[in-house]
Design a protein around this motif. Structure first.
Motif, PDB file in Angstrom:
ATOM      1  N   SER A 175      -4.132  -7.439  -4.488  1.00 41.47           N
ATOM      2  CA  SER A 175      -5.478  -7.130  -4.962  1.00 41.47           C
ATOM      3  C   SER A 175      -6.437  -7.245  -3.779  1.00 41.47           C
ATOM      4  N   THR A 176      -7.676  -6.930  -4.022  1.00 42.96           N
ATOM      5  CA  THR A 176      -8.686  -7.084  -2.973  1.00 42.96           C
ATOM      6  C   THR A 176      -8.735  -8.530  -2.495  1.00 42.96           C
TER       7      THR A 176
ATOM      8  N   THR B 118      -5.614  -9.385  -0.401  1.00 44.95           N
ATOM      9  CA  THR B 118      -5.756  -8.767   0.924  1.00 44.95           C
ATOM     10  C   THR B 118      -6.704  -9.582   1.787  1.00 44.95           C
ATOM     11  N   LYS B 119      -7.803 -10.008   1.204  1.00 48.11           N
ATOM     12  CA  LYS B 119      -8.775 -10.839   1.929  1.00 48.11           C
ATOM     13  C   LYS B 119      -8.124 -12.143   2.396  1.00 48.11           C
TER      14      LYS B 119
ATOM     15  N   ARG C 211       0.832  -1.202   0.000  1.00 41.61           N
ATOM     16  CA  ARG C 211       0.000   0.000   0.000  1.00 41.61           C
ATOM     17  C   ARG C 211       0.869   1.255   0.000  1.00 41.61           C
TER      18      ARG C 211
END
Length: 81
Positions: free
Chosen positions: A13-14, A17-18, A5
């Motif tokens: 990516s999302t 991160t998840k 970040r």
């Protein structure tokens, strides 16, 4: 995740991160792998039960995740003809 970040690298990516956060909740390690944007990820643990629980949780929360059954080999890579 923080380095990605702050450095605006765009590797996490999302979905990565998840999965990273899910791995932390299961007390295992996760990181994206692959050239470019990390087209795959790796979850690492010395506790098979934690890893199994993580994989079940990942499959339930991210249906696009498909586990690869990879194992360590003591003899390295071999090419056979």
């Amino acid at each position: 995740v923080d380095t990605d970040r702050v450095g605006r690298l765009g590797i996490y990516s999302t979905l990565h991160t998840k999965l990273h956060n899910l791995a932390r909740a299961h007390q295992i390690h996760y990181k994206p792998c692959g050239a470019g944007g990390g087209d795959t990820g790796i979850a690492i643990s010395d506790d098979p039960q934690r890893l199994t629980a993580f994989m079940a949780a990942a499959a339930a929360s991210a249906p696009s995740v498909h586990p690869l059954d990879l194992r360590l080999a003591t003899d390295g890579i071999r090419i056979t003809a």
